[in-house]
Write an enzyme that holds these catalytic residues in place. Structure first.
Site, short mmCIF file in Angstrom:
data_model
loop_
_atom_site.label_atom_id
_atom_site.label_comp_id
_atom_site.label_asym_id
_atom_site.label_seq_id
_atom_site.Cartn_x
_atom_site.Cartn_y
_atom_site.Cartn_z
N ASP A 77 0.84 -1.09 -0.15
CA ASP A 77 0.02 -0.05 -0.04
C ASP A 77 0.80 1.31 -0.02
O ASP A 77 1.73 1.34 0.80
CB ASP A 77 -0.77 -0.03 1.23
N ASP A 88 -3.53 2.71 -5.52
CA ASP A 88 -2.15 2.40 -4.59
C ASP A 88 -2.04 1.28 -3.89
O ASP A 88 -1.31 1.22 -2.83
CB ASP A 88 -1.91 3.68 -4.05
N GLU A 89 -2.73 0.18 -4.16
CA GLU A 89 -2.69 -1.12 -3.68
C GLU A 89 -2.60 -2.14 -4.39
O GLU A 89 -3.17 -2.44 -5.42
CB GLU A 89 -3.76 -1.21 -2.74
MG LIG Z 1 -2.42 4.27 0.33
#
Ligand SMILES: [Mg+2]
Length: 409
Positions: free
Chosen positions: A10, A105-106
């Site tokens: 993350d 974003d993961e």
């Molecule tokens: Mg994040």
């Protein structure tokens, strides 16, 4: 001991970090990414320097400025975030195959063989961080979690920020999970939290004490049983949702909008939504139907067939064509659109008429919208329609979506 099969990455303060990577003047400074630079909106993302002052996603800009003197406001930009999104995926993939891109974003990866040894997992995590530093930029940091399934790996990821690394094993699982709030578990939102409290579960320890049957009853579905297995550390692969056969939306027009022009605008909005769902489902459509109900119970239906696509711009053009052929003189009362004849995107045959970069841009936009509310980013032409929505941010121009803008003029 259950094997450590899941690794979750993350990115920390992703949008704010992208800005700091792009703009040296923002580095080391408290930065808040905002939809537009006015006090009346809320923060989308805050840099770690700003988080120290309590500025975080959702805080009103006016409040954020009071909490953090010197806070630098930056208007969100779509382009750099998409660029870094792809660079991050490539960097992780250079170390270990990416199993699933879970959001902008993961990223989730599956550990196999000797990678499941904790020390090897730790090495991989360090190599991923190094790859990000070298291939993307030193201001993009991530937290990494490792556990026996993806839910626990994601929870582990959230436990140490920024630049963290956390392992949830069998022998520290109960202790680690007990320190959390119910809503720290991905998938438990305010509504589920309330439901659990109404049924006597107020802490994670209480939740972990429930057996599979009780969990099923708490959720009121098999999802409860799934959560039970996951929280006990059992391996579960990503659930493959049952692919839809068609996706449709319809809307009854208010009396003031019962004309051809407004009906077309509503049709565009419906199709825009349907196309997002199409991409989320990983499907491509080969037909579009338009149904218009008119005053006096008359109905007109038209269908267009084409090479498989999930491109909103192309679909909007098709919709315009269908509209142009529909009876103009009658008063429309209801508009319905249906995307159909799906094939999974893996089976997609490339056609010379499509633009791959534009497809990727749409997907990235979908991710941002999924995370920050449906109308966060959309084509400028939809602004008129959506401007009353509280979460909306008007991006006047999205790279790759220009044709949509021109369509409606
Ligand atoms: Mg994040």
């Amino acid at each position: 001991m259950k094997p450590l099969r899941a690794l979750y990455v993350d990115l920390n303060s992703f949008f704010a970090s992208c800005e700091q990577q792009e703009e040296p003047r923002l580095r080391g400074k408290p930065v808040a990414v905002v939809p537009m630079v006015t006090d009346s909106t809320s923060v989308i993302a805050a840099s770690y320097e700003a988080k120290k002052f309590g500025v975080k996603t959702g805080v009103r800009v006016g409040d954020a400025k009071r909490m953090c003197p010197g806070l630098i406001l930056v208007a969100a930009r779509h382009g750099p975030y998409v660029k870094y999104h792809h660079q991050v995926i490539e960097a992780v993939d250079s170390v270990i195959p990416v199993r699933s891109v879970c959001s902008i974003d993961e990223i989730a990866c599956e550990l196999t063989g000797t990678q499941q040894i904790e020390e090897r997992g730790r090495e991989l995590a360090l190599r991923i961080k190094a790859a990000l530093r070298e291939r993307v930029g030193e201001f993009l940091k991530c937290s990494i979690g490792i556990s026996s399934n993806f839910l626990l790996a994601k929870i582990a990821c959230d436990m140490q920020k920024p630049d963290g690394f956390t392992v949830i094993r069998d022998d520290n699982r109960v202790e680690a999970l007990s320190s959390l709030k119910l809503q720290d578990v991905p998938g438990i939102g305010p509504r589920m939290d309330r439901r659990l409290r109404e049924r006597g579960v107020t802490t994670m320890s209480e939740l972990l004490a429930r057996d599979e049957q009780q969990m099923r009853a708490l959720w009121g579905s098999v999802l409860g049983a799934r959560y039970h297995g996951l929280l006990q550390g059992q391996w579960r692969d990503f659930e493959k949702p049952i692919p839809p056969k068609s996706i449709g939306h319809s809307n009854v027009l208010p009396p003031s909008e019962r004309n051809h022009r407004d009906a077309l605008a509503v049709g565009h909005k419906l199709l825009w939504k349907a196309a997002i769902r199409l991409r989320m489902a990983g499907m491509m459509a080969r037909s579009l139907s338009l149904g218009i109900s008119y005053m006096g119970y008359e109905f007109d239906e038209r269908q267009s067939r084409f090479h498989e696509t999930q491109d909103t711009g192309f679909l909007l053009k098709e919709l315009n064509r269908l509209f142009a052929g529909s009876p103009m003189m009658k008063r429309p009362v209801k508009v319905a659109i249906v995307l159909g004849d799906f094939i999974p995107e893996e089976q997609h045959q490339f056609s010379f008429f499509e633009n791959e970069r534009r497809s990727l841009a749409y997907k990235a936009v979908d991710q941002i919208n999924k995370r920050y509310g449906r109308d966060t980013i959309y084509a400028g032409s939809l602004h008129q329609r959506l401007k009353s929505a509280p979460t909306c941010i008007a991006f006047s121009r999205i790279p790759g979506l220009e044709e949509v803008d021109e369509e409606e003029g």
